[in-house]
Motif scaffolding. Structure first.
Motif, PDB file in Angstrom:
ATOM      1  N   MET A 179       0.847  -1.192   0.000  1.00 54.38           N
ATOM      2  CA  MET A 179       0.000   0.000   0.000  1.00 54.38           C
ATOM      3  C   MET A 179       0.882   1.242   0.000  1.00 54.38           C
ATOM      4  SD  MET A 179      -2.938   0.899   2.708  1.00 54.38           S
ATOM      5  CE  MET A 179      -3.353   2.568   3.015  1.00 54.38           C
ATOM      6  N   ALA A 180       0.581   2.127  -0.848  1.00 51.45           N
ATOM      7  CA  ALA A 180       1.373   3.346  -0.976  1.00 51.45           C
ATOM      8  C   ALA A 180       1.143   4.278   0.211  1.00 51.45           C
ATOM      9  CB  ALA A 180       1.032   4.052  -2.276  1.00 51.45           C
ATOM     10  N   ASN A 181       2.158   5.043   0.522  1.00 49.35           N
ATOM     11  CA  ASN A 181       2.109   5.998   1.622  1.00 49.35           C
ATOM     12  C   ASN A 181       1.464   7.291   1.120  1.00 49.35           C
ATOM     13  OD1 ASN A 181       2.715   7.981   3.512  1.00 49.35           O
ATOM     14  ND2 ASN A 181       4.760   7.228   3.908  1.00 49.35           N
ATOM     15  N   LEU A 182       0.232   7.553   1.578  1.00 48.41           N
ATOM     16  CA  LEU A 182      -0.478   8.743   1.120  1.00 48.41           C
ATOM     17  C   LEU A 182       0.151  10.023   1.653  1.00 48.41           C
ATOM     18  CD1 LEU A 182      -4.167   7.514   1.210  1.00 48.41           C
ATOM     19  CD2 LEU A 182      -2.627   7.672  -0.745  1.00 48.41           C
ATOM     20  N   LYS A 183       0.837   9.919   2.789  1.00 49.87           N
ATOM     21  CA  LYS A 183       1.563  11.084   3.281  1.00 49.87           C
ATOM     22  C   LYS A 183       2.646  11.463   2.290  1.00 49.87           C
ATOM     23  CE  LYS A 183       1.118  10.898   8.287  1.00 49.87           C
ATOM     24  NZ  LYS A 183       1.873  10.812   9.550  1.00 49.87           N
ATOM     25  N   PHE A 184       3.316  10.461   1.725  1.00 54.44           N
ATOM     26  CA  PHE A 184       4.366  10.746   0.755  1.00 54.44           C
ATOM     27  C   PHE A 184       3.800  11.509  -0.430  1.00 54.44           C
ATOM     28  CE2 PHE A 184       6.445   9.749  -3.228  1.00 54.44           C
ATOM     29  CZ  PHE A 184       7.692  10.308  -3.000  1.00 54.44           C
ATOM     30  N   SER A 185       2.690  11.057  -0.970  1.00 55.09           N
ATOM     31  CA  SER A 185       2.137  11.714  -2.164  1.00 55.09           C
ATOM     32  C   SER A 185       1.764  13.166  -1.860  1.00 55.09           C
ATOM     33  CB  SER A 185       0.946  10.938  -2.724  1.00 55.09           C
ATOM     34  OG  SER A 185      -0.091  10.836  -1.789  1.00 55.09           O
ATOM     35  N   LYS A 186       1.171  13.411  -0.706  1.00 49.53           N
ATOM     36  CA  LYS A 186       0.824  14.782  -0.337  1.00 49.53           C
ATOM     37  C   LYS A 186       2.083  15.623  -0.112  1.00 49.53           C
ATOM     38  CE  LYS A 186      -1.441  17.658   3.146  1.00 49.53           C
ATOM     39  NZ  LYS A 186      -0.446  18.695   2.943  1.00 49.53           N
ATOM     40  N   ASN A 187       3.042  15.061   0.590  1.00 50.13           N
ATOM     41  CA  ASN A 187       4.273  15.796   0.883  1.00 50.13           C
ATOM     42  C   ASN A 187       5.066  16.083  -0.389  1.00 50.13           C
ATOM     43  OD1 ASN A 187       3.592  15.746   3.572  1.00 50.13           O
ATOM     44  ND2 ASN A 187       4.902  14.013   4.067  1.00 50.13           N
ATOM     45  N   LEU A 188       5.066  15.139  -1.330  1.00 47.76           N
ATOM     46  CA  LEU A 188       5.746  15.381  -2.600  1.00 47.76           C
ATOM     47  C   LEU A 188       5.047  16.491  -3.367  1.00 47.76           C
ATOM     48  CD1 LEU A 188       7.880  14.757  -4.711  1.00 47.76           C
ATOM     49  CD2 LEU A 188       6.392  12.907  -5.555  1.00 47.76           C
ATOM     50  N   ARG A 189       3.733  16.451  -3.402  1.00 46.62           N
ATOM     51  CA  ARG A 189       2.970  17.501  -4.087  1.00 46.62           C
ATOM     52  C   ARG A 189       3.274  18.869  -3.467  1.00 46.62           C
ATOM     53  NH1 ARG A 189      -0.916  16.938  -7.468  1.00 46.62           N
ATOM     54  NH2 ARG A 189      -1.390  14.823  -6.814  1.00 46.62           N
ATOM     55  N   ASP A 190       3.276  18.924  -2.132  1.00 46.09           N
ATOM     56  CA  ASP A 190       3.564  20.183  -1.430  1.00 46.09           C
ATOM     57  C   ASP A 190       4.990  20.674  -1.731  1.00 46.09           C
ATOM     58  OD1 ASP A 190       1.019  20.072  -0.344  1.00 46.09           O
ATOM     59  OD2 ASP A 190       1.698  19.417   1.647  1.00 46.09           O
ATOM     60  N   ALA A 191       5.948  19.756  -1.754  1.00 50.28           N
ATOM     61  CA  ALA A 191       7.342  20.129  -2.011  1.00 50.28           C
ATOM     62  C   ALA A 191       7.519  20.634  -3.448  1.00 50.28           C
ATOM     63  CB  ALA A 191       8.265  18.938  -1.744  1.00 50.28           C
ATOM     64  N   LEU A 192       6.846  19.997  -4.384  1.00 50.05           N
ATOM     65  CA  LEU A 192       6.903  20.478  -5.770  1.00 50.05           C
ATOM     66  C   LEU A 192       6.342  21.895  -5.866  1.00 50.05           C
ATOM     67  CD1 LEU A 192       5.824  17.295  -7.750  1.00 50.05           C
ATOM     68  CD2 LEU A 192       8.046  18.452  -7.913  1.00 50.05           C
ATOM     69  N   LYS A 193       5.201  22.099  -5.234  1.00 52.23           N
ATOM     70  CA  LYS A 193       4.560  23.420  -5.274  1.00 52.23           C
ATOM     71  C   LYS A 193       5.449  24.473  -4.606  1.00 52.23           C
ATOM     72  CE  LYS A 193       0.247  25.744  -4.120  1.00 52.23           C
ATOM     73  NZ  LYS A 193      -1.087  25.625  -3.532  1.00 52.23           N
ATOM     74  N   PHE A 194       5.988  24.151  -3.437  1.00 50.43           N
ATOM     75  CA  PHE A 194       6.836  25.088  -2.705  1.00 50.43           C
ATOM     76  C   PHE A 194       8.060  25.480  -3.531  1.00 50.43           C
ATOM     77  CE2 PHE A 194      10.392  26.015   0.128  1.00 50.43           C
ATOM     78  CZ  PHE A 194       9.858  27.051   0.879  1.00 50.43           C
ATOM     79  N   ASN A 195       8.638  24.510  -4.237  1.00 50.58           N
ATOM     80  CA  ASN A 195       9.843  24.749  -5.037  1.00 50.58           C
ATOM     81  C   ASN A 195       9.534  25.205  -6.457  1.00 50.58           C
ATOM     82  OD1 ASN A 195      12.341  23.908  -3.410  1.00 50.58           O
ATOM     83  ND2 ASN A 195      10.875  22.270  -2.990  1.00 50.58           N
ATOM     84  N   LYS A 196       8.238  25.385  -6.746  1.00 47.98           N
ATOM     85  CA  LYS A 196       7.794  25.844  -8.066  1.00 47.98           C
ATOM     86  C   LYS A 196       8.329  24.947  -9.185  1.00 47.98           C
ATOM     87  CE  LYS A 196       7.115  30.476  -6.479  1.00 47.98           C
ATOM     88  NZ  LYS A 196       7.808  31.564  -5.915  1.00 47.98           N
ATOM     89  N   LYS A 197       8.212  23.640  -8.951  1.00 47.95           N
ATOM     90  CA  LYS A 197       8.633  22.635  -9.917  1.00 47.95           C
ATOM     91  C   LYS A 197       7.407  21.876 -10.409  1.00 47.95           C
ATOM     92  CE  LYS A 197      13.034  23.389  -9.232  1.00 47.95           C
ATOM     93  NZ  LYS A 197      13.851  24.040 -10.218  1.00 47.95           N
ATOM     94  N   THR A 198       7.471  21.437 -11.646  1.00 42.45           N
ATOM     95  CA  THR A 198       6.369  20.660 -12.217  1.00 42.45           C
ATOM     96  C   THR A 198       6.699  19.174 -12.162  1.00 42.45           C
ATOM     97  OG1 THR A 198       7.291  20.668 -14.447  1.00 42.45           O
ATOM     98  CG2 THR A 198       5.863  22.546 -13.832  1.00 42.45           C
ATOM     99  N   GLN A 199       5.664  18.377 -12.394  1.00 41.34           N
ATOM    100  CA  GLN A 199       5.864  16.940 -12.492  1.00 41.34           C
ATOM    101  C   GLN A 199       6.861  16.626 -13.601  1.00 41.34           C
ATOM    102  OE1 GLN A 199       2.286  14.534 -12.714  1.00 41.34           O
ATOM    103  NE2 GLN A 199       1.124  16.128 -11.649  1.00 41.34           N
ATOM    104  N   GLN A 200       6.739  17.326 -14.713  1.00 39.36           N
ATOM    105  CA  GLN A 200       7.622  17.062 -15.852  1.00 39.36           C
ATOM    106  C   GLN A 200       9.068  17.421 -15.539  1.00 39.36           C
ATOM    107  OE1 GLN A 200       6.615  15.475 -18.831  1.00 39.36           O
ATOM    108  NE2 GLN A 200       8.840  15.229 -18.792  1.00 39.36           N
ATOM    109  N   GLN A 201       9.278  18.511 -14.808  1.00 38.81           N
ATOM    110  CA  GLN A 201      10.643  18.892 -14.431  1.00 38.81           C
ATOM    111  C   GLN A 201      11.272  17.827 -13.537  1.00 38.81           C
ATOM    112  OE1 GLN A 201       9.474  22.781 -12.918  1.00 38.81           O
ATOM    113  NE2 GLN A 201      10.825  23.774 -14.419  1.00 38.81           N
TER     114      GLN A 201
END
Length: 75
Positions: free
Chosen positions: A1-23
């Protein structure tokens, strides 16, 4: 089972660093679809990718995995 905290934290870190999924995908040499699966909680990166994500986003593994504190019991 995937860690849902990880997915949220990754999304937040991408947003904070102004990075896209593609980058992030380009940096890791993977596809945007792989990043999307991580963000949806469907999958998680392997250890090597996790370390590279941490370097790229200047985060710690504990932050991305959602560990507030690790308590080590000593005998």
């Amino acid at each position: 089972m995937a860690n849902l905290k990880f997915s949220k934290n990754l999304r937040d870190a991408l947003k904070f660093n102004k990075k896209t999924q593609q980058q992030l995908a380009d940096y890791l040499g993977t596809s945007q679809a792989t990043i999307s699966r991580w963000l949806s909680g469907e999958n998680e990166p392997d250890f090597d990718d996790l370390i590279e994500i941490c370097i790229y986003l200047e985060e710690t593994p504990n932050d991305l995995l959602g560990f507030d504190e690790i308590n080590v019991k000593k005998d």
